[in-house]
Design a protein around this motif. Structure first.
Motif, PDB file in Angstrom:
ATOM      1  N   PHE A 175      -2.872   6.943   5.979  1.00 62.34           N
ATOM      2  CA  PHE A 175      -3.654   5.965   6.726  1.00 62.34           C
ATOM      3  C   PHE A 175      -5.072   6.428   7.030  1.00 62.34           C
ATOM      4  CE2 PHE A 175       0.680   4.489   7.553  1.00 62.34           C
ATOM      5  CZ  PHE A 175       0.513   3.183   7.130  1.00 62.34           C
ATOM      6  N   LEU A 176      -5.265   7.748   7.175  1.00 64.43           N
ATOM      7  CA  LEU A 176      -6.601   8.219   7.568  1.00 64.43           C
ATOM      8  C   LEU A 176      -7.460   8.638   6.382  1.00 64.43           C
ATOM      9  CD1 LEU A 176      -5.566  10.301  10.717  1.00 64.43           C
ATOM     10  CD2 LEU A 176      -6.427   7.949  10.622  1.00 64.43           C
ATOM     11  N   VAL A 177      -6.814   9.013   5.278  1.00 67.04           N
ATOM     12  CA  VAL A 177      -7.594   9.494   4.134  1.00 67.04           C
ATOM     13  C   VAL A 177      -7.568   8.503   2.973  1.00 67.04           C
ATOM     14  CG1 VAL A 177      -7.888  11.380   2.492  1.00 67.04           C
ATOM     15  CG2 VAL A 177      -7.112  11.863   4.821  1.00 67.04           C
ATOM     16  N   ILE A 178      -6.365   8.111   2.568  1.00 63.71           N
ATOM     17  CA  ILE A 178      -6.229   7.295   1.358  1.00 63.71           C
ATOM     18  C   ILE A 178      -6.664   5.843   1.586  1.00 63.71           C
ATOM     19  CG2 ILE A 178      -4.608   6.462  -0.383  1.00 63.71           C
ATOM     20  CD1 ILE A 178      -5.128   9.416  -0.650  1.00 63.71           C
ATOM     21  N   VAL A 179      -6.157   5.244   2.661  1.00 59.85           N
ATOM     22  CA  VAL A 179      -6.464   3.829   2.888  1.00 59.85           C
ATOM     23  C   VAL A 179      -7.975   3.565   2.962  1.00 59.85           C
ATOM     24  CG1 VAL A 179      -6.269   1.948   4.583  1.00 59.85           C
ATOM     25  CG2 VAL A 179      -4.223   3.174   3.859  1.00 59.85           C
ATOM     26  N   PRO A 180      -8.737   4.357   3.733  1.00 58.58           N
ATOM     27  CA  PRO A 180     -10.188   4.105   3.741  1.00 58.58           C
ATOM     28  C   PRO A 180     -10.818   4.231   2.354  1.00 58.58           C
ATOM     29  CG  PRO A 180      -9.586   5.591   5.525  1.00 58.58           C
ATOM     30  CD  PRO A 180      -8.368   5.430   4.681  1.00 58.58           C
ATOM     31  N   THR A 185      -6.838   7.115  -9.461  1.00 60.81           N
ATOM     32  CA  THR A 185      -8.150   7.690  -9.769  1.00 60.81           C
ATOM     33  C   THR A 185      -8.686   8.586  -8.651  1.00 60.81           C
ATOM     34  OG1 THR A 185      -9.333   5.815  -8.809  1.00 60.81           O
ATOM     35  CG2 THR A 185      -8.756   5.650 -11.139  1.00 60.81           C
ATOM     36  N   ILE A 186      -8.020   8.588  -7.477  1.00 65.39           N
ATOM     37  CA  ILE A 186      -8.508   9.432  -6.377  1.00 65.39           C
ATOM     38  C   ILE A 186      -8.147  10.891  -6.660  1.00 65.39           C
ATOM     39  CG2 ILE A 186      -8.299   9.932  -3.911  1.00 65.39           C
ATOM     40  CD1 ILE A 186      -7.695   6.979  -3.464  1.00 65.39           C
ATOM     41  N   PRO A 187      -9.117  11.830  -6.589  1.00 64.62           N
ATOM     42  CA  PRO A 187      -8.828  13.237  -6.873  1.00 64.62           C
ATOM     43  C   PRO A 187      -7.862  13.842  -5.851  1.00 64.62           C
ATOM     44  CG  PRO A 187     -11.201  12.824  -6.784  1.00 64.62           C
ATOM     45  CD  PRO A 187     -10.535  11.599  -6.293  1.00 64.62           C
ATOM     46  N   ASP A 188      -7.068  14.811  -6.307  1.00 65.87           N
ATOM     47  CA  ASP A 188      -6.067  15.468  -5.455  1.00 65.87           C
ATOM     48  C   ASP A 188      -6.677  16.207  -4.260  1.00 65.87           C
ATOM     49  OD1 ASP A 188      -4.002  14.622  -6.984  1.00 65.87           O
ATOM     50  OD2 ASP A 188      -3.911  16.441  -8.230  1.00 65.87           O
ATOM     51  N   GLU A 189      -7.937  16.651  -4.424  1.00 61.24           N
ATOM     52  CA  GLU A 189      -8.567  17.505  -3.404  1.00 61.24           C
ATOM     53  C   GLU A 189      -8.490  16.897  -2.004  1.00 61.24           C
ATOM     54  OE1 GLU A 189     -10.334  17.235  -6.459  1.00 61.24           O
ATOM     55  OE2 GLU A 189      -9.428  19.158  -6.985  1.00 61.24           O
ATOM     56  N   VAL A 229       0.820  -1.219   0.000  1.00 62.84           N
ATOM     57  CA  VAL A 229       0.000   0.000   0.000  1.00 62.84           C
ATOM     58  C   VAL A 229       0.854   1.269   0.000  1.00 62.84           C
ATOM     59  CG1 VAL A 229      -1.762   1.300   1.249  1.00 62.84           C
ATOM     60  CG2 VAL A 229      -1.994  -1.172   0.999  1.00 62.84           C
ATOM     61  N   PRO A 230       1.841   1.404   0.923  1.00 62.42           N
ATOM     62  CA  PRO A 230       2.670   2.622   0.871  1.00 62.42           C
ATOM     63  C   PRO A 230       3.424   2.769  -0.442  1.00 62.42           C
ATOM     64  CG  PRO A 230       3.005   1.455   2.936  1.00 62.42           C
ATOM     65  CD  PRO A 230       2.196   0.558   2.070  1.00 62.42           C
ATOM     66  N   THR A 231       3.980   1.659  -0.952  1.00 61.76           N
ATOM     67  CA  THR A 231       4.738   1.748  -2.202  1.00 61.76           C
ATOM     68  C   THR A 231       3.835   2.181  -3.352  1.00 61.76           C
ATOM     69  OG1 THR A 231       6.066  -0.089  -1.393  1.00 61.76           O
ATOM     70  CG2 THR A 231       6.332   0.505  -3.694  1.00 61.76           C
ATOM     71  N   ALA A 232       2.677   1.555  -3.442  1.00 60.35           N
ATOM     72  CA  ALA A 232       1.760   1.902  -4.529  1.00 60.35           C
ATOM     73  C   ALA A 232       1.319   3.352  -4.401  1.00 60.35           C
ATOM     74  CB  ALA A 232       0.551   0.975  -4.501  1.00 60.35           C
ATOM     75  N   TYR A 233       1.090   3.793  -3.164  1.00 59.69           N
ATOM     76  CA  TYR A 233       0.630   5.169  -2.932  1.00 59.69           C
ATOM     77  C   TYR A 233       1.671   6.170  -3.408  1.00 59.69           C
ATOM     78  CZ  TYR A 233      -0.556   9.397  -0.305  1.00 59.69           C
ATOM     79  OH  TYR A 233      -0.833  10.682   0.052  1.00 59.69           O
ATOM     80  N   VAL A 234       2.888   5.971  -2.946  1.00 57.86           N
ATOM     81  CA  VAL A 234       3.944   6.935  -3.269  1.00 57.86           C
ATOM     82  C   VAL A 234       4.267   6.933  -4.760  1.00 57.86           C
ATOM     83  CG1 VAL A 234       6.405   7.308  -3.015  1.00 57.86           C
ATOM     84  CG2 VAL A 234       4.981   7.069  -0.989  1.00 57.86           C
ATOM     85  N   THR A 235       4.385   5.743  -5.357  1.00 58.28           N
ATOM     86  CA  THR A 235       4.781   5.709  -6.769  1.00 58.28           C
ATOM     87  C   THR A 235       3.658   6.179  -7.681  1.00 58.28           C
ATOM     88  OG1 THR A 235       4.242   3.364  -6.806  1.00 58.28           O
ATOM     89  CG2 THR A 235       6.566   3.939  -6.600  1.00 58.28           C
ATOM     90  N   SER A 236       2.415   6.069  -7.241  1.00 57.50           N
ATOM     91  CA  SER A 236       1.345   6.466  -8.147  1.00 57.50           C
ATOM     92  C   SER A 236       0.911   7.917  -7.947  1.00 57.50           C
ATOM     93  CB  SER A 236       0.140   5.531  -8.002  1.00 57.50           C
ATOM     94  OG  SER A 236      -0.409   5.669  -6.712  1.00 57.50           O
ATOM     95  N   ALA A 289      -9.335   3.569  -0.461  1.00 62.13           N
ATOM     96  CA  ALA A 289      -8.842   2.510  -1.353  1.00 62.13           C
ATOM     97  C   ALA A 289      -9.380   1.138  -0.961  1.00 62.13           C
ATOM     98  CB  ALA A 289      -7.315   2.505  -1.345  1.00 62.13           C
ATOM     99  N   LYS A 290     -10.317   1.125  -0.037  1.00 65.01           N
ATOM    100  CA  LYS A 290     -10.817  -0.150   0.480  1.00 65.01           C
ATOM    101  C   LYS A 290     -11.236  -1.148  -0.614  1.00 65.01           C
ATOM    102  CE  LYS A 290     -12.679  -0.451   5.067  1.00 65.01           C
ATOM    103  NZ  LYS A 290     -13.762   0.165   5.856  1.00 65.01           N
ATOM    104  N   PRO A 291     -12.007  -0.722  -1.617  1.00 63.16           N
ATOM    105  CA  PRO A 291     -12.424  -1.706  -2.623  1.00 63.16           C
ATOM    106  C   PRO A 291     -11.239  -2.390  -3.300  1.00 63.16           C
ATOM    107  CG  PRO A 291     -13.554   0.389  -2.965  1.00 63.16           C
ATOM    108  CD  PRO A 291     -12.571   0.615  -1.874  1.00 63.16           C
ATOM    109  N   ALA A 292     -10.237  -1.592  -3.678  1.00 58.27           N
ATOM    110  CA  ALA A 292      -9.069  -2.177  -4.341  1.00 58.27           C
ATOM    111  C   ALA A 292      -8.310  -3.078  -3.380  1.00 58.27           C
ATOM    112  CB  ALA A 292      -8.151  -1.075  -4.863  1.00 58.27           C
ATOM    113  N   MET A 293      -8.244  -2.655  -2.099  1.00 59.29           N
ATOM    114  CA  MET A 293      -7.531  -3.474  -1.124  1.00 59.29           C
ATOM    115  C   MET A 293      -8.233  -4.800  -0.885  1.00 59.29           C
ATOM    116  SD  MET A 293      -6.092  -0.692   1.574  1.00 59.29           S
ATOM    117  CE  MET A 293      -5.837  -1.885   2.841  1.00 59.29           C
ATOM    118  N   VAL A 294      -9.560  -4.767  -0.860  1.00 63.91           N
ATOM    119  CA  VAL A 294     -10.306  -6.017  -0.678  1.00 63.91           C
ATOM    120  C   VAL A 294     -10.025  -6.968  -1.839  1.00 63.91           C
ATOM    121  CG1 VAL A 294     -12.609  -7.031  -0.568  1.00 63.91           C
ATOM    122  CG2 VAL A 294     -12.102  -4.980   0.738  1.00 63.91           C
ATOM    123  N   THR A 295     -10.012  -6.420  -3.065  1.00 61.65           N
ATOM    124  CA  THR A 295      -9.715  -7.261  -4.225  1.00 61.65           C
ATOM    125  C   THR A 295      -8.332  -7.884  -4.094  1.00 61.65           C
ATOM    126  OG1 THR A 295     -11.036  -5.744  -5.552  1.00 61.65           O
ATOM    127  CG2 THR A 295      -9.643  -7.289  -6.748  1.00 61.65           C
TER     128      THR A 295
END
Lengths: 296, 309
Positions: free
Chosen positions: A203-208, A182-186, A95-102, A210-216
């Motif tokens: 952890f408080l904004v992005i992870v919640p 696909t998550i908007p910058d706002e 999750v952190p790696t994907a977040y930072v690189t994307s 990204a839940k659908p993708a994380m579940v997959t």
């Protein structure tokens, strides 16, 4: 009028034909599984009769034999441990790696994602040999020191979980990055204004979000880890076998002991958790594949 | 003014540092572990293929391309090669045909129980290959398997060693298990592709009196050709990997007359049964390059101009 009637009639007949073909294949798919389940309740004498026959009652000792004599209780625990730990490692790494690189613009972002993408071409089946040899080599080296004598690298469930997690990084990072983009910058800007640190934002904004993708990702990898055989059978010794390795062992044993009931029960024991999870997530799973998610 | 400026600059560089630190915290652990457990072993596969290592003691001797020379003259290997090609070709063709057939049937029929069939057909895909292998061994078992019992009931003679034990049929037994598992997966992918095709095209074709069968080849196939191409590459790679597990469990000895031995079972035996690690890794290199080349070739061969209506 008449013509319309015949067209309708034909459509009905066609539909019935389609259903027949589909039902036939349903039987082909389900029969082996249903057969396994009811056969797992047969007594030894019932095994000698026609294989198609249903058992007269539910012969539970097959299950106790598999769980106790076949040691499936221990293997079950090992499997749960490896699967959960592997998934935990995966989330913490991917999750952190994907977040930072994307979502972060920095010079190494692209090289890093390409590095992980290249892993899509490396199968566990090739690297199992060098991993085994390297672990043994390091182990031999460590054994020279008294302090490390209790440290085991091969035959270690934590290492196995780590290998599972790392081997599924390429696919997981690929899938998560696609979603995170696909998550908007706002949302991040708002978090920044509210005084969130980078970590808090993740952890408080992005992870919640990204839940659908994380579940997959978790779902696909649960199946991978729970079902994996080659790596586990190569690296683990008897006490630390996982369920699939234990099942193959149970099958080899029954050639001599002819305890067929225990083996069929063992098959059901390995299948059951996956069947239950499948019942809950099957829609999401097939959607994940339709979206272009591929599997190692 | 100048004071404010330095203050701002200081704050800026601090947040810049924090940003860099955060990026490092997020990526470095994953990169290190990835390097240790994937990149290093993958490089090692290539590296070790130039050495002769015959025991766990890990004494190694550089032998250059000798392992590859052995590979070329290894007749057993070429039998394995033919077996592997057999599995790739047969499993791919049967699975694609069945998956396309059921996908088309489900997409066209508009049955309300469509999700049910999709769920059922996909199900074997979530089972462990170990369970599927074990299950099919039981089905083929000469004394207690349902296949043998059915054959006996129909008056078909089954040899004492059963279908899986016979040189003529053993590989087909494994193909059946592999197809049984894979059809649902590819069917789901094909259904998604078919759902994306505009219904108008079929309506026009219906009005022009084109049969459903013809429509499939005139409309459906060209429009989903791209996804079929992608799945062919999947098939090549996954058949090589999955046949490993099936063969290892269903015919641990490589089958009657070595009829079912495949690439990775042969590699695994060279490594862990013969302790011939260098040669095993030469096989690994060959298998990797071969699957890569095969994927590229199939991609080139199936290249057509993309159709969009």
């Amino acid at each position: 009028m008449n013509q319309r009637k015949t067209t309708l009639h034909m459509a009905g007949a066609k539909k019935a034909g389609t259903r027949l073909v589909l039902l036939l294949f349903t039987v082909v798919v389900l029969l082996p599984i249903i057969w396994t389940i009811y056969t797992s309740f047969k007594t030894t004498t019932e095994f000698l009769a026609n294989p198609w026959m249903l058992p007269k009652g539910l012969y539970w000792p097959n299950y106790t034999n598999a769980l106790e004599k076949g040691n499936m209780v221990a293997y079950f625990k090992n499997s749960i441990f490896v699967t959960l730990l592997g998934l935990a490692f995966l989330v913490l790494l991917a999750v952190p790696t994907a977040y930072v690189t994307s979502r972060f613009k920095f010079r190494l972002a692209r090289p890093i994602s390409l590095l992980f993408m290249s892993g899509l071409f490396v199968s566990q089946n090739y690297i199992v040999v060098p991993i085994f040899l390297s672990l043994n080599k390091v182990q031999n080296y460590l054994n020279q020191y008294v302090e490390f004598q209790h440290l085991k690298l091969t035959d270690n469930l934590i290492i196995l979980a780590l290998i599972y997690a790392v081997c599924s990084l390429p696919f997981s990072i690929y899938l998560l990055s696609g979603f995170l983009k696909t998550i908007p910058d706002e949302y991040e800007n708002a978090a920044k204004i509210d005084g969130c640190s980078y970590g808090q934002t993740l952890f408080l904004v992005i992870v919640p979000m990204a839940k659908p993708a994380m579940v997959t990702v978790l779902m696909f990898n649960y199946m991978e880890y729970w079902n994996e055989y080659i790596m586990a059978t190569t690296l683990m010794q008897e006490r630390r076998w996982t369920l699939p390795v234990g099942l193959v062992n149970l099958m080899e044993q029954q050639k001599f002991a002819t305890d067929w009931g225990a083996m069929f029960a063992g098959m059901v024991i390995v299948m059951l958790p996956t069947m239950i999870i499948y019942a809950f997530v099957q829609k999401r799973l097939t959607e994940g594949i339709s979206m272009g998610g591929l599997k190692g | 003014m100048a004071k404010v400026n330095t203050k701002l600059a200081g704050k800026f560089s601090k947040s810049k540092f924090q940003r860099k630190l955060f990026i490092a915290e997020c990526t470095v652990p994953a990169i290190i572990l990835f390097a240790v457990f994937m990149v290093y072993p993958a490089i090692n596969v290539f590296y070790m293929s130039f050495f002769k290592m015959s025991s766990l003691s890990l004494e190694k001797k550089f032998v250059g391309l000798d392992n590859f020379k052995v590979l070329i003259s290894d007749t057993k290997f070429w039998q394995v090669f033919r077996n592997q090609i057999f599995f790739i070709v047969v499993v791919t063709i049967i699975t694609i045909i069945l998956a396309l057939f059921f996908a088309a049937l489900l997409t066209n029929s508009n049955l309300k129980e469509k999700p049910f069939y999709q769920t059922v057909f996909f199900f074997p895909n979530v089972l462990s290959l170990v369970v599927i292998s074990t299950l099919f061994i039981q089905i083929y078992d000469p004394s207690k398997g349902i296949l043998t019992a059915t054959c006996n009931a129909l008056g078909i003679q089954v040899a004492e060693q059963g279908w899986l034990g016979m040189a003529t049929s053993s590989r087909w037994c494994i193909v059946a298990a592999m197809v049984w598992q894979a059809v649902g997966y590819y069917m789901v992918m094909y259904i998604a592709a078919m759902d994306g095709i505009s219904k108008d095209l079929y309506e026009v074709a219906d009005l022009e009196g084109m049969s459903k069968f013809k429509q499939f080849f005139a409309i459906t196939m060209p429009l989903m050709w791209e996804i079929i191409r992608v799945t062919i590459v999947f098939f090549i790679i996954s058949t090589i990997n999955m046949s490993f597990v099936y063969v290892k469990i269903m015919t641990p000895t490589g089958g009657p007359d070595g009829k079912t031995e495949v690439f990775l079972t042969y590699m695994y035996k060279q490594a862990f049964t013969n302790s011939n690690f260098g040669y095993a890794m030469a096989l690994g290199v060959f298998i990797f390059l071969f699957s890569f080349a095969l994927a590229l070739i199939s991609d080139k061969l199936t290249q057509k101009e993309t159709v969009e209506y």
